[in-house]
Design an enzyme around this catalytic site. Structure first.
Site, PDB file in Angstrom:
ATOM      1  N   HIS A  34      -3.745  -5.104  -6.246  1.00 57.21           N
ATOM      2  CA  HIS A  34      -2.381  -4.768  -5.872  1.00 57.21           C
ATOM      3  C   HIS A  34      -1.983  -5.548  -4.612  1.00 57.21           C
ATOM      4  CE1 HIS A  34      -2.789  -0.673  -7.956  1.00 57.21           C
ATOM      5  NE2 HIS A  34      -4.055  -0.976  -7.725  1.00 57.21           N
ATOM      6  N   TYR A  35      -0.674  -5.561  -4.324  1.00 59.41           N
ATOM      7  CA  TYR A  35      -0.260  -5.830  -2.952  1.00 59.41           C
ATOM      8  C   TYR A  35       0.359  -4.560  -2.391  1.00 59.41           C
ATOM      9  CZ  TYR A  35       4.562  -7.086  -4.685  1.00 59.41           C
ATOM     10  OH  TYR A  35       5.802  -7.111  -5.270  1.00 59.41           O
ATOM     11  N   THR A  36       0.391  -4.471  -1.055  1.00 59.63           N
ATOM     12  CA  THR A  36       0.877  -3.242  -0.421  1.00 59.63           C
ATOM     13  C   THR A  36       2.392  -3.120  -0.533  1.00 59.63           C
ATOM     14  OG1 THR A  36       0.881  -4.410   1.700  1.00 59.63           O
ATOM     15  CG2 THR A  36      -1.043  -3.020   1.184  1.00 59.63           C
ATOM     16  N   GLU A  99      -6.056  -3.000  -2.506  1.00 57.10           N
ATOM     17  CA  GLU A  99      -4.746  -3.386  -2.001  1.00 57.10           C
ATOM     18  C   GLU A  99      -4.881  -4.618  -1.104  1.00 57.10           C
ATOM     19  OE1 GLU A  99      -1.704  -2.119  -2.443  1.00 57.10           O
ATOM     20  OE2 GLU A  99      -2.071  -0.163  -3.395  1.00 57.10           O
ATOM     21  N   HIS A 141      -1.880  -4.991 -10.970  1.00 57.74           N
ATOM     22  CA  HIS A 141      -1.128  -3.750 -11.196  1.00 57.74           C
ATOM     23  C   HIS A 141      -0.035  -3.983 -12.235  1.00 57.74           C
ATOM     24  CE1 HIS A 141       0.797   0.001  -9.075  1.00 57.74           C
ATOM     25  NE2 HIS A 141       0.294   0.288 -10.247  1.00 57.74           N
ATOM     26  N   ASP A 151       3.136  -6.533  -8.804  1.00 58.18           N
ATOM     27  CA  ASP A 151       2.032  -6.982  -7.944  1.00 58.18           C
ATOM     28  C   ASP A 151       0.721  -7.190  -8.711  1.00 58.18           C
ATOM     29  OD1 ASP A 151       2.286  -4.064  -8.119  1.00 58.18           O
ATOM     30  OD2 ASP A 151       0.616  -3.929  -6.716  1.00 58.18           O
TER      31      ASP A 151
END
Length: 228
Positions: A34-36, A99, A141, A151
């Site tokens: 994921h990215y935040t 993340e 994700h 993401d």
């Protein structure tokens, strides 16, 4: 170690997250990246550790390469939300979630720094050594929630990770496969087809995200189905 596994080859900073529960009988066979998607790293870390937010991940890697441990791998973190992959609807129970600090598409999406990816590679190697996760089940994700998520996005270096033995990066072979066959790879058959095509492109053909199926997409999918 506070319940966190040793032998990572990467220094872990403990930031325990309360948002966790038991995996039940599920065996870990997926890794979801994921990215935040928040403006600042600290705000993302606070949210991942906030009981009211009801979200968490096993790890966060910031842009300097610092790696934060939130939930022990034996426990279920709450990172994937409503999701699907290859018939699995409780992706959280079957996966490790990581993340990556990045503002995301909403706040100025940018490339992932070298130090961040180097730390991620080391972390992933440790995870893959502890769990039987097929290369085809190292996912973004957006792969498991294509109608909701973008993401880690088209700037994420999937090809570089594949060279490190983390996930797959396809070659092209001639094929006339249609987009409906994406479900054979694992994508959700109930998600809108254009969002699934875009998610596939975001992962495997990031230079052109148009949600339109073409011969290049067909050839990449054919390679993945043959290899996975």
């Amino acid at each position: 170690s506070g319940g966190f596994d040793e032998g990572f080859g990467v220094k872990l900073i403990a930031r325990p997250a309360p948002n966790r529960d038991e995996r039940g009988d599920a065996v870990v066979d997926m890794l979801v990246l994921h990215y935040t998607g928040m403006q600042a790293a600290e705000a993302a870390l606070e949210r991942l550790c906030d009981p009211a937010a009801k979200v968490s991940a096993h790890y966060t890697v910031d842009e300097a390469g610092r790696t934060y441990a939130h939930v022990p791998e034996a426990r279920r973190a709450w990172h994937a939300g409503a999701s699907f992959w290859a018939g699995v609807t409780d992706v959280n129970a079957r996966s490790i979630g990581i993340e990556l600090v990045n503002p995301g598409h909403e706040f100025g999406y940018r490339a992932f720094p070298e130090a961040q990816i180097a730390a991620l590679v080391t972390l992933c190697h440790g995870i893959l050594s502890r769990h039987s996760i097929p290369a085809a089940r190292v996912l973004g994700h957006s792969d498991v929630a294509p109608a909701r998520k973008e993401d880690p996005g088209e700037l994420f270096p999937w090809a570089m990770l594949a060279k490190e033995g983390i996930g797959l990066w396809p070659d092209w072979i001639a094929s006339d496969l249609g987009p409906q066959v994406l479900t054979r790879y694992g994508y959700d058959p109930d998600a809108p087809l254009d969002t699934v095509i875009t998610a596939f492109q975001r992962h495997f053909r990031p230079e052109k995200l148009d949600g339109q199926w073409d011969g290049e997409c067909a050839g990449l999918l054919a390679w993945l189905l043959r290899t996975a």
